[in-house]
Design an enzyme around this catalytic site. Structure first.
Site, PDB file in Angstrom:
ATOM      1  N   CYS A  60      26.280  30.967  38.825  1.00 31.56           N
ATOM      2  CA  CYS A  60      26.207  30.163  40.055  1.00 31.56           C
ATOM      3  C   CYS A  60      27.451  30.467  40.882  1.00 31.56           C
ATOM      4  O   CYS A  60      28.437  31.001  40.377  1.00 31.56           O
ATOM      5  CB  CYS A  60      26.121  28.676  39.746  1.00 31.56           C
ATOM      6  SG  CYS A  60      27.396  28.073  38.642  1.00 31.56           S
ATOM      7  N   ASP A  91      35.382  30.575  40.846  1.00 29.62           N
ATOM      8  CA  ASP A  91      36.654  30.391  40.150  1.00 29.62           C
ATOM      9  C   ASP A  91      36.999  31.585  39.263  1.00 29.62           C
ATOM     10  O   ASP A  91      38.172  31.951  39.139  1.00 29.62           O
ATOM     11  CB  ASP A  91      36.636  29.102  39.327  1.00 29.62           C
ATOM     12  CG  ASP A  91      37.169  27.911  40.114  1.00 29.62           C
ATOM     13  OD1 ASP A  91      38.003  28.136  41.007  1.00 29.62           O
ATOM     14  OD2 ASP A  91      36.761  26.771  39.847  1.00 29.62           O
ATOM     15  N   HIS A  97      35.450  18.202  53.760  1.00 32.36           N
ATOM     16  CA  HIS A  97      34.222  17.437  53.998  1.00 32.36           C
ATOM     17  C   HIS A  97      33.323  18.123  55.010  1.00 32.36           C
ATOM     18  O   HIS A  97      32.106  18.186  54.864  1.00 32.36           O
ATOM     19  CB  HIS A  97      34.569  16.024  54.499  1.00 32.36           C
ATOM     20  CG  HIS A  97      34.896  15.066  53.403  1.00 32.36           C
ATOM     21  ND1 HIS A  97      35.938  14.186  53.463  1.00 32.36           N
ATOM     22  CD2 HIS A  97      34.321  14.867  52.199  1.00 32.36           C
ATOM     23  CE1 HIS A  97      35.981  13.480  52.357  1.00 32.36           C
ATOM     24  NE2 HIS A  97      35.017  13.873  51.576  1.00 32.36           N
ATOM     25  N   GLU A 131      34.656  30.260  33.693  1.00 38.49           N
ATOM     26  CA  GLU A 131      35.429  30.343  34.939  1.00 38.49           C
ATOM     27  C   GLU A 131      36.840  30.859  34.697  1.00 38.49           C
ATOM     28  O   GLU A 131      37.532  31.243  35.634  1.00 38.49           O
ATOM     29  CB  GLU A 131      35.545  28.955  35.582  1.00 38.49           C
ATOM     30  CG  GLU A 131      34.221  28.278  35.816  1.00 38.49           C
ATOM     31  CD  GLU A 131      34.411  26.832  36.221  1.00 38.49           C
ATOM     32  OE1 GLU A 131      34.531  26.581  37.433  1.00 38.49           O
ATOM     33  OE2 GLU A 131      34.445  25.959  35.343  1.00 38.49           O
TER      34      GLU A 131
END
Length: 759
Positions: free
Chosen positions: A675, A628, A363, A604
């Protein structure tokens, strides 16, 4: 032997400094092995000599005085060969060297094992005996195990000395470097402010309650105080985070009101336990339950519960979290940073974050990226409790922390920080300009979003669309699956904010290191398990609700693109497309008139690279998830500090795979974007341009740097560089080649502001 080993390690861990730690090692190992001598030699990086640092059996006056180079003596041989040496008669070995000053007799038998930490030889652990004999396999195995166990302990003790500005001999040293994981990009120079736990739950003693009613009242008062404190912190961050991102504070508040937690505490108090003891027992039990679940997301919840418990305990002890002095350039450091800690720093004073624990997807890391604060997490070797008040550099590009930086390093990073500031200032002139190379090739630059704060940041930096909207973020900040209506409202906000520019929404991508508290996924190997499209295909009710919400949100805007994550083959794609068409029909039957949006596949998984043409033929666009894809191609967990240096998107295998994806997609007449962190790296962006990617999507923070560099180079020069590096078989050489070439073009300073420092 295992019990002996465990006891030695525990005792060494408790040592106050390196000298004490080494003293314990030689004494305990000598006793455990029944040898007449045990010594530790450490490699001094300044002189490149092995120095006798502790001994039991030799003359202690020789400590710090006897030394040898890596090419002399048996100790030097063990260190340079990086393997144990077991000799029945040491003096007969050609490398044997006798040191009279040690007062040693000519000990016959010799057993030495290297002490290695993170590939670095730190020293040699030696035992010797007078009798002429070979140490047996069990003894050799014990010493090797001992040296491996102690390597980290010695490294930690050395680091603590470095933090205090003292070397092994107590002499002043210039700086120390600690490696972690890049949490949020950027560089910062500042003063460390350590947030220690306000109270230690693990050392609260059991004590009978003298007055049960008074203890219950104290506990309720503490609950009210912490509740008010959290509400204040949430309000302080209100202008930086949207309501669903501030929901984490609501989760804290719900935990405070949690019937199970409070009921258990109250029950123990009524049973005669004082409030502190009751709270400690309950919190530790809750934390243990979370941690035993073995799920990365639930482990994060364990840290939240622990943080709450500490806050409550601090109030029960009638003391607030230690009074912290926040400097103008505060670098917040903690064993385990929590979002609440960020809110405690006065606005404008926080320049960097360092967390000993955590991953790039914790987080705190997510919030740090949204707020643009350079962050390093997973700095496991940093003795964080010792750094309060010292000068520190945070390199969020490479995941490195420097303590007590010398004048040269401070100057270099000062230039990086200033350069970043100037880049940000020069943003206004770049914002409205297109990303076009000197020879006219256009490259649209998009952003990755997920937090509401990303929207304003993206628009300030002139983003031309959203290449990846992470829909799991609203799911993660909820306590249940959001309804179709709730999802539609969130998606509509995102689509409207960027209209008429395209917004690529990735369907729910959980699993791996992203889990939901209300939908736990417990697996031994989560990255190779139930994640991404595999979860949503197994739960079509979740998938259909999400797709319907996306479609309804796009009514009248028509800038939606839907992206499918973790596709490994044609069958998964066909199933997904069938469900999307079904959702589209249902939405149209409800009277919502929306066209079918462009659909795409995220590449990925290596399997998808080899099926690129088959996949591209069935969709409208392809998007590469570089994070990934790199992780799976290289079999490297990018959140693991032990193998972080192996994770490199400039690896030849990654570059070859990317080129194959572009060529295969274009052969089917479709567009391909990328991305992930690679797209936001200016150095890599030059290669991606040359490969033929149709757009790049990145963190908004990196967009101006990428735009600036691509506007200063020709596409033909980029293709020349690509052809050159594709013939190189080493990622480090590729990186150096690109850096040198761009520096020769006068573009070196903006490639990666911290790259020159690393060189």
């Amino acid at each position: 032997m295992l019990n002996t080993l465990r006891k030695i390690v525990q005792e060494v861990n408790a040592a106050k400094d390196l000298k004490a730690a080494l003293g314990i090692i030689v004494q305990r190992v000598k006793e455990a092995m029944g040898s007449q001598v045990c010594s530790v030699y450490l490699l001094d990086p300044e002189t490149n000599r092995y120095v006798l640092m502790a001994t039991e059996g030799l003359n202690k006056r020789a400590i710090g005085k006897v030394s040898m180079s890596p090419n002399e003596g048996l100790v030097g041989l063990v260190g340079s060969r990086e393997e144990p040496l077991n000799l029945e008669h040491a003096s007969e070995h050609p490398r044997y060297r006798y040191f009279a000053e040690t007062g040693e007799e000519r000990y016959a038998s010799f057993l030495g094992a290297p002490i290695i930490h993170h590939r670095r030889v730190m020293g040699v652990l030696v035992v010797q005996q007078k009798e002429r004999r070979q140490f047996d396999e069990g003894e050799e195995a014990f010493l090797v195990t001992m040296s491996a166990q102690l390597a980290g302990v010695i490294a930690h003790a050395e680091a603590t000395g470095s933090i205090r500005g003292l070397g092994r001999q107590g002499k002043g040293i210039q700086e120390a470097r600690f490696v972690g994981i890049a949490g949020a990009p950027g560089a910062a120079i500042g003063t460390a402010v350590v947030v220690l736990p306000p109270a230690d739950l693990d050392v609260v003693p059991d004590r009978p309650a003298e007055d049960v009613e008074a203890e219950l009242k104290r506990y309720q008062t503490a609950l009210a105080a912490v509740r008010e404190e959290l509400q204040t912190l949430s309000a302080k961050l209100a202008n930086q985070l949207r309501p669903d991102e501030r929901a984490l504070f609501d989760v804290y508040l719900m935990m405070l009101d949690d019937a199970a937690l409070s009921k258990d505490v109250v029950q123990l108090i009524k049973g005669g336990q004082w409030a502190q003891g009751a709270l400690s027992q309950v919190i530790r039990a809750h934390v243990d339950r979370f941690e035993q679940m073995g799920d990365p997301y639930l482990s994060e919840r364990a840290s939240d519960v622990r943080d709450l418990g500490r806050r409550l305990l601090a109030h029960l002890q009638q003391e607030r979290q230690q009074t912290l002095v926040y400097h103008d350039n505060t670098i917040l450091v903690s064993e385990e940073l929590t979002p609440a800690m960020l809110g405690e720093v006065p606005e404008g004073k926080l320049v960097g974050l360092v967390s000993v624990q955590g991953s790039g997807n914790s987080h705190v890391a997510i919030l740090a990226r949204a707020m643009g604060i350079p962050t390093v997490v997973g700095a496991v070797d940093l003795p964080y409790a010792k750094v309060d008040g010292i000068e520190m550099i945070v390199d969020g590009y490479h995941g490195e922390v420097f303590t007590n930086p010398g004048a040269v390093l401070r100057k270099q990073y000062g230039e990086v920080v200033e350069e970043e500031r100037q880049l940000t200032q020069g943003l206004e002139s770049l914002r409205s300009l297109p990303c076009v190379t000197l020879d006219g090739q256009r490259m649209p630059l998009w952003v990755n979003t997920g937090l509401f704060a990303d929207v304003a940041r993206a628009q300030q930096r002139g983003a031309e669309g959203v290449g990846l909207y992470r829909t799991e973020v609203p799911f993660m900040s909820n306590e249940r699956f959001p309804s179709e209506k709730e999802q539609a409202a969130i998606y509509r906000e995102q689509l409207a904010a960027f209209h008429p520019q395209p917004v690529t929404m990735r369907t729910l991508d959980i699993g791996g290191d992203k889990s939901l508290s209300y939908f736990p996924i417990k697996e031994q190997n989560p990255f190779l398990g139930w994640r991404g499209i595999r979860v949503t295909l197994d739960h079509p009710e979740i998938f259909l609700v999400q797709v319907r919400a996306m479609l309804k949100a796009s009514e009248g805007l028509e800038n939606l693109r839907i992206l499918l994550p973790m596709i490994s083959g044609v069958l998964e794609l066909e199933e997904s497309l069938h469900l999307i068409h079904r959702a589209w029909s249902e939405v149209r039957d409800e009277g919502v008139n929306v066209p079918m949006p462009p659909l795409g596949v995220m590449i990925e998984i290596p399997a998808a690279v080899y099926q690129i043409r088959e996949l591209a033929s069935q969709v409208d666009f392809i998007s590469v998830g570089s994070n990934d894809l790199t992780q799976y191609l290289l079999a490297v967990d990018r959140n693991n500090p032990r193998v972080a240096d192996l994770y490199d998107f400039l690896h030849p295998a990654v570059l070859q795979a990317l080129r194959q994806v572009v060529d295969g997609t274009h052969a089917e007449g479709k567009s391909v974007s990328i991305c992930g962190e690679m797209a936001g790296n200016p150095l890599a962006a030059v290669l991606l341009l040359a490969m033929g990617f149709d757009s790049l999507s990145m963190n908004a923070t990196n967009l101006p740097k990428v735009k600036w560099l691509l506007r200063q180079i020709t596409a033909s020069k980029a293709r020349e560089l690509l052809d050159e590096v594709m013939r190189i078989d080493n990622p480090h050489v590729i990186n150096s080649t690109l850096n040198l070439a761009l520096r020769n073009l006068g573009l070196g300073r903006v490639i990666n502001p911290a790259a020159a420092v690393q060189a």
